[in-house]
Design an enzyme around this catalytic site. Sequence first.
Site, PDB file in Angstrom:
ATOM      1  N   ASN A 135      33.021  31.505  14.912  1.00 12.75           N
ATOM      2  CA  ASN A 135      33.000  32.961  14.948  1.00 12.75           C
ATOM      3  C   ASN A 135      34.084  33.454  13.997  1.00 12.75           C
ATOM      4  O   ASN A 135      35.273  33.284  14.268  1.00 12.75           O
ATOM      5  CB  ASN A 135      33.266  33.447  16.376  1.00 12.75           C
ATOM      6  N   VAL A 136      33.693  34.070  12.878  1.00 17.02           N
ATOM      7  CA  VAL A 136      34.666  34.483  11.850  1.00 17.02           C
ATOM      8  C   VAL A 136      35.747  35.402  12.409  1.00 17.02           C
ATOM      9  O   VAL A 136      36.860  35.459  11.879  1.00 17.02           O
ATOM     10  CB  VAL A 136      33.984  35.181  10.645  1.00 17.02           C
TER      11      VAL A 136
ATOM     12  N   ALA B 250      34.729  51.965   8.277  1.00 16.88           N
ATOM     13  CA  ALA B 250      36.162  51.647   8.258  1.00 16.88           C
ATOM     14  C   ALA B 250      36.381  50.173   7.921  1.00 16.88           C
ATOM     15  O   ALA B 250      37.230  49.828   7.091  1.00 16.88           O
ATOM     16  CB  ALA B 250      36.790  51.965   9.615  1.00 16.88           C
TER      17      ALA B 250
ATOM     18  N   GLY C 269      27.949  33.824   7.966  1.00 18.84           N
ATOM     19  CA  GLY C 269      26.739  34.549   8.391  1.00 18.84           C
ATOM     20  C   GLY C 269      25.557  34.136   7.535  1.00 18.84           C
ATOM     21  O   GLY C 269      24.744  34.961   7.120  1.00 18.84           O
TER      22      GLY C 269
ATOM     23  N   SER D 161      22.927  32.256   8.186  1.00 14.94           N
ATOM     24  CA  SER D 161      21.683  31.782   8.805  1.00 14.94           C
ATOM     25  C   SER D 161      20.494  32.715   8.600  1.00 14.94           C
ATOM     26  O   SER D 161      19.351  32.276   8.627  1.00 14.94           O
ATOM     27  CB  SER D 161      21.897  31.542  10.307  1.00 14.94           C
TER      28      SER D 161
ATOM     29  N   ILE E 263      18.711  47.350   2.551  1.00 16.68           N
ATOM     30  CA  ILE E 263      18.048  46.092   2.197  1.00 16.68           C
ATOM     31  C   ILE E 263      17.170  45.677   3.369  1.00 16.68           C
ATOM     32  O   ILE E 263      17.570  45.796   4.525  1.00 16.68           O
ATOM     33  CB  ILE E 263      19.094  44.983   1.904  1.00 16.68           C
TER      34      ILE E 263
ATOM     35  N   ASN F 186      30.142  37.076   4.138  1.00 16.66           N
ATOM     36  CA  ASN F 186      28.938  37.872   4.387  1.00 16.66           C
ATOM     37  C   ASN F 186      28.774  38.278   5.847  1.00 16.66           C
ATOM     38  O   ASN F 186      28.082  39.254   6.142  1.00 16.66           O
ATOM     39  CB  ASN F 186      27.720  37.067   3.910  1.00 16.66           C
TER      40      ASN F 186
ATOM     41  N   TYR G  86      31.907  50.710  11.191  1.00 14.48           N
ATOM     42  CA  TYR G  86      31.408  49.856  10.099  1.00 14.48           C
ATOM     43  C   TYR G  86      31.953  50.332   8.757  1.00 14.48           C
ATOM     44  O   TYR G  86      32.377  49.530   7.925  1.00 14.48           O
ATOM     45  CB  TYR G  86      29.877  49.896  10.119  1.00 14.48           C
TER      46      TYR G  86
ATOM     47  N   SER H  77      29.353  47.311   1.814  1.00 14.72           N
ATOM     48  CA  SER H  77      28.186  48.146   2.115  1.00 14.72           C
ATOM     49  C   SER H  77      28.368  49.501   1.466  1.00 14.72           C
ATOM     50  O   SER H  77      29.502  49.931   1.227  1.00 14.72           O
ATOM     51  CB  SER H  77      28.067  48.341   3.637  1.00 14.72           C
TER      52      SER H  77
END
Length: 243
Positions: free
Chosen positions: A60-61, A156, A8, A10, A187, A89, A154, A141
Amino acid sequence: MKCALITGGSRGIGSAICKKLAADTDYHILINYQSNREAAEQTCAEVIALGATAETIQFNVAVFEDVKSALTKWQETNPDSLVEVIVNNAGITRDGLFMWMSPEDWNNVVNTSLNGFFNVTNFFIQKMLRNKYGRIVNMVSVSGVKGTAGQTNYSAAKGAVVAATKALAQEVAKRNITVNAVAPGFIRTDMTSQLDEKELVKMIPVNRFGEAEEVADLVSFLVSKKSSYITGEVININGGIYS
């Protein structure tokens, strides 16, 4: 050639990390992206302008086969290259109350953050163990540490990565591989651009959103030799909102 892979990479925090590592280290920067080729190429150009070498790599991770085939192809093309640093990331949000959450919104978020961590790290971990050196930094996070309403999926996913960080750190520590997590609060990035900043800063003791560059500074320290006695840690960077 020693390399640092940022998933991620970019935009947002990922892009800031790529540029910071370009400035602070001698690593060849591998900038992963899923769909936004233009942004990835822009980050790549900025990294090269800082005097580093870099390339973009698309996968795609969340999809194991996609990750494996892209990284295998890259490794075969660059047989002498060694990935010493992984920054996991890549992440997405699909916010909403749990009672109305669709299976797709649950699975997409969990697959990107949690399975993404597995898919990328698992590809390189044996090579790192053989090389007896590595730095793995997982971007989590504040949601994964304290939980955030409207982000059960998110929270979880990121909470699971926190636990995985602590477990993997213990498995690989003897081989000079550290595994740490960085937990940003609010952020200023594309991901937070829709939030009501004026309202939210009232909750933040330092009274502002953080900058992606501030997170990148912390990541740069964690991937350096200076951090070799820090492993299995979750470092909060959130202006005091939760500490």
